[in-house]
Design a protein around this motif. Structure first.
Motif, short mmCIF file in Angstrom:
data_model
loop_
_atom_site.label_atom_id
_atom_site.label_comp_id
_atom_site.label_asym_id
_atom_site.label_seq_id
_atom_site.Cartn_x
_atom_site.Cartn_y
_atom_site.Cartn_z
N ILE A 114 3.09 -9.46 -16.82
CA ILE A 114 4.16 -8.58 -17.30
C ILE A 114 4.75 -9.23 -18.54
N GLY B 212 9.94 -5.35 -14.51
CA GLY B 212 8.53 -5.05 -14.35
C GLY B 212 7.92 -5.74 -13.15
N ALA C 279 15.88 1.68 -13.12
CA ALA C 279 14.68 1.53 -12.28
C ALA C 279 14.96 1.78 -10.80
N LYS D 88 9.05 -4.03 -9.92
CA LYS D 88 8.29 -2.79 -9.71
C LYS D 88 6.88 -3.09 -9.20
N GLN D 89 6.26 -4.09 -9.79
CA GLN D 89 4.88 -4.43 -9.47
C GLN D 89 4.74 -5.07 -8.08
N LYS E 181 18.70 -1.70 -17.46
CA LYS E 181 17.29 -1.47 -17.09
C LYS E 181 17.14 -1.46 -15.57
N GLN F 165 13.12 -6.97 -19.27
CA GLN F 165 11.85 -6.25 -19.16
C GLN F 165 10.89 -6.92 -18.18
#
Length: 213
Positions: A189, A55, A85, A58-59, A81, A51
């Motif tokens: 995150i 995250g 994504a 992505k950020q 995951k 996670q």
């Protein structure tokens, strides 16, 4: 904690060898070639179910990320995951951090993350803690001169031990937070563990440290 056996894990790893690297030593000093473009390289050791690293990718599309996890049954969950994504700035490594110098060249990493590492609370297991001096020596080697080590945990004992370990090694403590969520960092995150423990009202500790080369 014993992880649930996943009979499909080997098939998943074999099908996605371009995304979950099982032979990291072959890419030492050449990790940037596996990404779509060359960018600063950040590494998470003990990526868990993914996670946090997903995250972060992505950020921060302007950073290349690698998540390292030794447990096969967990790294495949992170892989699921990552596939969902559809990120081109993230890779996973199925390997043991004890051999970090076999996988990365000197100064190859810009930032290194340790999130909710196993505390190994018994004194006889001290050398297994990821903030023990033998691990710090490897981190210092692979991080470039201005690279940060960012450490998060819910375990106060491990946090206090790690601060002492960092200081004894001669590291500079850039930030120490005794209640990260109370400090309200908008860029933080959360990992799966972090969500679980913070929901119970347990403080999350974070330290940002630098090696003095």
């Amino acid at each position: 904690m014993r992880q649930r056996y996943k009979p499909w894990a080997d098939d998943f790893l074999n099908e996605h060898q371009d995304l979950i690297i099982q032979n990291p030593a072959e890419h030492k000093g050449k990790w940037q070639k596996l990404f779509s473009k060359e960018q600063p390289l950040h590494l998470e050791i003990g990526t868990g179910k993914g996670q946090f690293i997903v995250g972060m990718a992505k950020q921060h599309p302007d950073i290349n990320f690698i998540g390292m996890e030794v447990a096969k049954s967990i790294v495949v969950t992170a892989g699921e995951k990552m596939l969902e994504a559809e990120l081109d700035n993230l890779l996973l490594i199925h390997a043991d951090a004890s051999h970090l110098l076999d996988y990365f060249e000197t100064d190859e990493i810009s930032t290194l993350y340790l999130n909710f590492s196993d505390p190994w609370p018994k004194n006889r297991h001290e050398k297994r803690r990821l903030t023990y001096s033998s691990f710090l020596k490897q981190y210092q080697e692979v991080l470039h001169s201005e690279g940060e080590l960012i450490f998060k945990t819910d375990n106060r004992g491990l946090f206090e031990y790690s601060l002492c370990s960092f200081s004894a090694y001669g590291m500079l403590l850039k930030e120490v937070s005794l209640d990260l969520h109370k400090d309200e960092d908008p860029l933080n995150i959360m990992t799966e563990y972090e969500e679980k423990f913070s929901a119970k009202g347990q403080p999350i500790y974070r330290c940002k440290a630098l090696f003095q080369k």
